[in-house]
Scaffold this motif. Structure first.
Motif, PDB file in Angstrom:
ATOM      1  N   PHE A   1       0.414   3.052   9.485  1.00 13.19           N
ATOM      2  CA  PHE A   1      -0.985   2.811   9.172  1.00 13.19           C
ATOM      3  C   PHE A   1      -1.813   2.333  10.247  1.00 13.19           C
ATOM      4  O   PHE A   1      -2.865   2.891  10.314  1.00 13.19           O
ATOM      5  N   MET A  33       2.459   1.867  -3.465  1.00 11.36           N
ATOM      6  CA  MET A  33       1.605   2.538  -4.386  1.00 11.36           C
ATOM      7  C   MET A  33       1.172   3.810  -4.295  1.00 11.36           C
ATOM      8  O   MET A  33       0.863   4.560  -5.280  1.00 11.36           O
ATOM      9  N   LEU A  34       1.127   4.046  -2.879  1.00 11.90           N
ATOM     10  CA  LEU A  34       0.803   5.614  -2.734  1.00 11.90           C
ATOM     11  C   LEU A  34       2.051   6.364  -3.272  1.00 11.90           C
ATOM     12  O   LEU A  34       1.936   7.827  -3.300  1.00 11.90           O
ATOM     13  N   LEU A  35       3.274   5.929  -3.287  1.00 12.69           N
ATOM     14  CA  LEU A  35       4.603   6.774  -3.497  1.00 12.69           C
ATOM     15  C   LEU A  35       4.870   6.681  -4.841  1.00 12.69           C
ATOM     16  O   LEU A  35       5.734   7.420  -5.451  1.00 12.69           O
ATOM     17  N   SER A  36       4.445   5.514  -5.690  1.00 11.55           N
ATOM     18  CA  SER A  36       5.149   5.230  -7.003  1.00 11.55           C
ATOM     19  C   SER A  36       4.015   4.760  -8.015  1.00 11.55           C
ATOM     20  O   SER A  36       2.661   4.654  -7.769  1.00 11.55           O
ATOM     21  N   ARG A  54       0.510  -3.331 -10.459  1.00 11.80           N
ATOM     22  CA  ARG A  54       1.538  -2.111  -9.864  1.00 11.80           C
ATOM     23  C   ARG A  54       2.750  -2.737  -9.446  1.00 11.80           C
ATOM     24  O   ARG A  54       3.675  -1.992  -9.155  1.00 11.80           O
ATOM     25  N   ASN A  59      -2.526   5.477  12.259  1.00 10.50           N
ATOM     26  CA  ASN A  59      -3.631   6.194  11.573  1.00 10.50           C
ATOM     27  C   ASN A  59      -5.013   5.498  11.663  1.00 10.50           C
ATOM     28  O   ASN A  59      -6.117   6.071  11.910  1.00 10.50           O
ATOM     29  N   HIS A  69       0.831  -1.212  -0.042  1.00 13.31           N
ATOM     30  CA  HIS A  69       0.099   0.073   0.043  1.00 13.31           C
ATOM     31  C   HIS A  69       1.011   1.293   0.053  1.00 13.31           C
ATOM     32  O   HIS A  69       0.514   2.256  -0.675  1.00 13.31           O
ATOM     33  N   ALA A  70       1.682   1.292   0.958  1.00 11.16           N
ATOM     34  CA  ALA A  70       2.840   2.550   0.932  1.00 11.16           C
ATOM     35  C   ALA A  70       3.597   2.707  -0.619  1.00 11.16           C
ATOM     36  O   ALA A  70       3.526   3.861  -0.980  1.00 11.16           O
ATOM     37  N   ALA A 115       6.011   0.923   7.620  1.00  9.37           N
ATOM     38  CA  ALA A 115       4.767   1.318   6.851  1.00  9.37           C
ATOM     39  C   ALA A 115       3.503   0.603   7.867  1.00  9.37           C
ATOM     40  O   ALA A 115       2.696   1.271   7.817  1.00  9.37           O
TER      41      ALA A 115
END
Length: 224
Positions: free
Chosen positions: A210, A106-109, A137, A213, A103-104, A206
């Motif tokens: 997560f 994909m948020l970055l790249s 991805r 949060n 997940h991290a 990561a």
């Protein structure tokens, strides 16, 4: 906030390293407890080790969560060993470091490549990526050839091999983020990111971010 981290293998030194990596990125008001089973495989490399780790993982999960002391739980094996079953039996968020890292990334790249330990681990990770719906991805899952227990070997030896594989991934895969595919690689992410000049994702960090949060979101929702 109190996060429980379970290392499904029985190597206490790795659990201590994972705990140090988690505390380094956790917020000042977050407590981290890290545990591992006393019995079971010393490392998890491939499906047979993963299956052998399940009894110890489930036993320690049930024991540690009986009193409801934890706000979130992290399974610190990149194979996400036993993860779905533990999600289904928990009233608090349960995250795997593999899923958190993906997940991290994909948020970055746009595309990421994974650099893991041995080739026997590659099919498990590929299957997880496909099950999560992330295959488009992921550029490639690569084996560095470094066994899990060698990550605590002579300083710099394992890191050099992993770093070289990451550089091959950048040159050949068309990715723009590297995911480190083992909890024992957690302490390599920062230095590799500086050297490669792009994000290098550690699943332990990561998952901690997560988890924090998710707990805060649950609290806001409960109060609203």
């Amino acid at each position: 906030m109190h996060i429980l981290i379970i290392n499904p293998n029985s190597t206490a030194s790795m659990t201590r390293s994972i705990a140090e990596a988690a505390r380094a990125v956790a917020s000042s008001d977050t407590n981290v407890t890290a545990v591992n089973p006393e019995q079971g495989p010393a490392s998890i490399q491939g499906p047979e080790d993963g299956a052998a780790a399940l009894p110890g993982l489930f036993e320690i999960f049930d024991r540690e969560t009986r009193e409801g002391r934890y706000d979130a739980i992290i399974i610190a094996c990149f194979d996400d060993t036993g993860l779905l079953e533990l999600k289904n039996r928990s009233s608090v968020p349960v995250l795997g470091i593999g899923e958190a890292a993906f997940h991290a990334a994909m948020l970055l790249s746009g595309k990421f490549s994974v650099v893991t330990t041995l080739a026997v681990s590659v099919p498990v990770i590929e299957e997880n990526i496909a099950a999560y719906g992330f295959s488009r991805r992921c550029a490639k899952v690569r084996a560095s050839g470094v066994p899990v227990l060698h990550l605590d070997g002579p300083e710099g030896q394992a890191e050099g091999t992993i770093r070289a594989e990451a550089k091959r991934a950048l040159a050949q895969d068309g990715c723009d983020v590297i995911v480190l595919g083992c909890a024992g690689m957690a302490d390599l992410a920062a230095s590799m990111s500086r050297d490669l000049k792009l994000p290098v994702v550690d699943g332990v960090a990561a998952a901690v971010g997560f988890s924090e949060n998710l707990v805060r979101m649950r609290r806001v929702k409960a109060i609203a």
